[in-house]
Write an enzyme that holds these catalytic residues in place. Sequence first.
Site, PDB file in Angstrom:
ATOM      1  N   ILE A  73       0.838  -1.215   0.000  1.00 39.10           N
ATOM      2  CA  ILE A  73       0.000   0.000   0.000  1.00 39.10           C
ATOM      3  C   ILE A  73       0.869   1.260   0.000  1.00 39.10           C
ATOM      4  CG2 ILE A  73      -1.831   1.273   1.218  1.00 39.10           C
ATOM      5  CD1 ILE A  73      -2.815  -1.486   0.331  1.00 39.10           C
ATOM      6  N   CYS A 131       7.733   0.090   8.275  1.00 37.97           N
ATOM      7  CA  CYS A 131       6.951  -0.224   7.068  1.00 37.97           C
ATOM      8  C   CYS A 131       7.887  -0.616   5.935  1.00 37.97           C
ATOM      9  CB  CYS A 131       6.102   0.967   6.643  1.00 37.97           C
ATOM     10  SG  CYS A 131       5.168   0.607   5.141  1.00 37.97           S
TER      11      CYS A 131
HETATM   12  C1  LIG Z   1      -3.162  -4.143   3.934  1.00 33.93           C
HETATM   13  C2  LIG Z   1      -2.268  -3.871   5.098  1.00 33.93           C
HETATM   14  C3  LIG Z   1      -1.926  -2.573   5.421  1.00 33.93           C
HETATM   15  C4  LIG Z   1      -1.095  -2.303   6.500  1.00 33.93           C
HETATM   16  N1  LIG Z   1      -0.793  -1.014   6.806  1.00 33.93           N
HETATM   17  C5  LIG Z   1      -0.046  -0.739   7.909  1.00 33.93           C
HETATM   18  C6  LIG Z   1       0.184   0.605   8.300  1.00 33.93           C
HETATM   19  O1  LIG Z   1      -0.313   1.559   7.693  1.00 33.93           O
HETATM   20  N2  LIG Z   1       0.979   0.822   9.391  1.00 33.93           N
HETATM   21  C7  LIG Z   1       1.521  -0.202  10.130  1.00 33.93           C
HETATM   22  O2  LIG Z   1       2.204   0.056  11.119  1.00 33.93           O
HETATM   23  N3  LIG Z   1       1.295  -1.491   9.782  1.00 33.93           N
HETATM   24  C8  LIG Z   1       0.527  -1.777   8.695  1.00 33.93           C
HETATM   25  N4  LIG Z   1       0.277  -3.091   8.364  1.00 33.93           N
HETATM   26  C9  LIG Z   1       0.875  -4.178   9.177  1.00 33.93           C
HETATM   27  C10 LIG Z   1      -0.113  -4.720  10.222  1.00 33.93           C
HETATM   28  O3  LIG Z   1      -0.485  -3.723  11.143  1.00 33.93           O
HETATM   29  C11 LIG Z   1       0.490  -5.922  10.987  1.00 33.93           C
HETATM   30  O4  LIG Z   1       1.656  -5.500  11.646  1.00 33.93           O
HETATM   31  C12 LIG Z   1       0.851  -7.082  10.076  1.00 33.93           C
HETATM   32  O5  LIG Z   1      -0.064  -7.213   9.018  1.00 33.93           O
HETATM   33  C13 LIG Z   1       0.914  -8.418  10.828  1.00 33.93           C
HETATM   34  O6  LIG Z   1      -0.336  -8.759  11.408  1.00 33.93           O
HETATM   35  P1  LIG Z   1      -1.429  -9.707  10.671  1.00 33.93           P
HETATM   36  O7  LIG Z   1      -0.709 -10.911  10.165  1.00 33.93           O
HETATM   37  O8  LIG Z   1      -2.446  -9.997  11.714  1.00 33.93           O
HETATM   38  O9  LIG Z   1      -1.999  -8.906   9.542  1.00 33.93           O
HETATM   39  C14 LIG Z   1      -0.566  -3.386   7.280  1.00 33.93           C
HETATM   40  C15 LIG Z   1      -0.910  -4.695   6.952  1.00 33.93           C
HETATM   41  C16 LIG Z   1      -1.762  -4.957   5.893  1.00 33.93           C
HETATM   42  C17 LIG Z   1      -2.128  -6.384   5.592  1.00 33.93           C
END
Ligand SMILES: Cc1cc2nc3c(=O)[nH]c(=O)nc-3n(C[C@H](O)[C@H](O)[C@H](O)COP(=O)(O)O)c2cc1C
Length: 302
Positions: A73, A131
């Site tokens: 993103i 990120c």
């Molecule tokens: C589509 C998407 C957008 C994300 N955007 C951000 C973000 O803007 N800032 C951030 O700190 N982490 C972002 N993340 C990371 C998530 O907050 C998280 O750390 C990561 O996806 C692992 O957790 P999960 O496996 O439960 O998704 C994003 C993850 C996804 C899938």
Amino acid sequence: MKQLSLDVNIAGIKMKNPVMTASGTFGYGLEYSQLIDIENFGAIVTKTVTLEPRIGNPQPRIVETASGMLNSIGLQNPGAKIFIKEKLPKLKEYEVPIIANISGRNETDFVKLAGLLKDIGLSGLELNISCPNVEHSGLFAQNADTTYKLVNKVRKVTGLPLIVKLTPNVTDVTLIAGAAEDGGADAISLINTLIGMSIDIQTKKPKLANVVGGLSGPAVKPVALRMVYEASKKVSIPVIGMGGIVTSDDAIEFLLAGASAVALGTVNFVNPNTCCEIIDGIKIYMRDNKFNKISDITGRVK
Ligand SMILES: Cc1cc2nc3c(=O)[nH]c(=O)nc-3n(C[C@H](O)[C@H](O)[C@H](O)COP(=O)(O)O)c2cc1C
């Protein structure tokens, strides 16, 4: 018999349960408030906010993978002004702590933004220094020195609880966790996404326009769990665990590994109501195991 309580206090943020949203997977909470009762969460962590609006990376920027997804993103967001004027006032109508996740291109951006977000009713800040989809900010968390310096500078301009979000794209996460703590973090959260890629064999091109992206979802859970385990042994501040949590069993694994709270990310795209199911599952587990509070679970795995 003692009353069972799911309350947690993470770095001074009082939450009625340990289940939070993971940044970027729940918008600014408002989008989901049409679908579910967002007050069920222990806290809402917003999509990353930056000083200026960002349009993010070119499309396509989402790809499904085995047991997960890749995203590139690139921190698309409306910028601090709109966040403060339009998003936050509406979000504050809900009885739930709001944590703003913030990022920037350099230390100055982070410091300015942290200053702007003081005294506007936030419960805390999460510094996204991890990120993988933007040029600069993801690099902070790949080095202990830059992590320490950044956290230390932000610490000086805000009294809000400071959560520092770490990357799994490092050799030794304990060094970075320690640097965040030394810099003045009140808590750390991990993991952000793992850098990965996917190729379309017909077009012979990467599926993401940005070539690489961040892997999340169940595929990353064992890696995330290992890192939460390692980091929580290193620091004495609370750890918020995330990465592939789908069920209450997953959440409990993170607590046992050393997390004081957990965050749900990718699963929100599949079932935004997962939070409630996880809270119910944690309650049953606590009853079955005669645990009265979350801290009875946290870090039991030595
Ligand atoms: C589509 C998407 C957008 C994300 N955007 C951000 C973000 O803007 N800032 C951030 O700190 N982490 C972002 N993340 C990371 C998530 O907050 C998280 O750390 C990561 O996806 C692992 O957790 P999960 O496996 O439960 O998704 C994003 C993850 C996804 C899938």
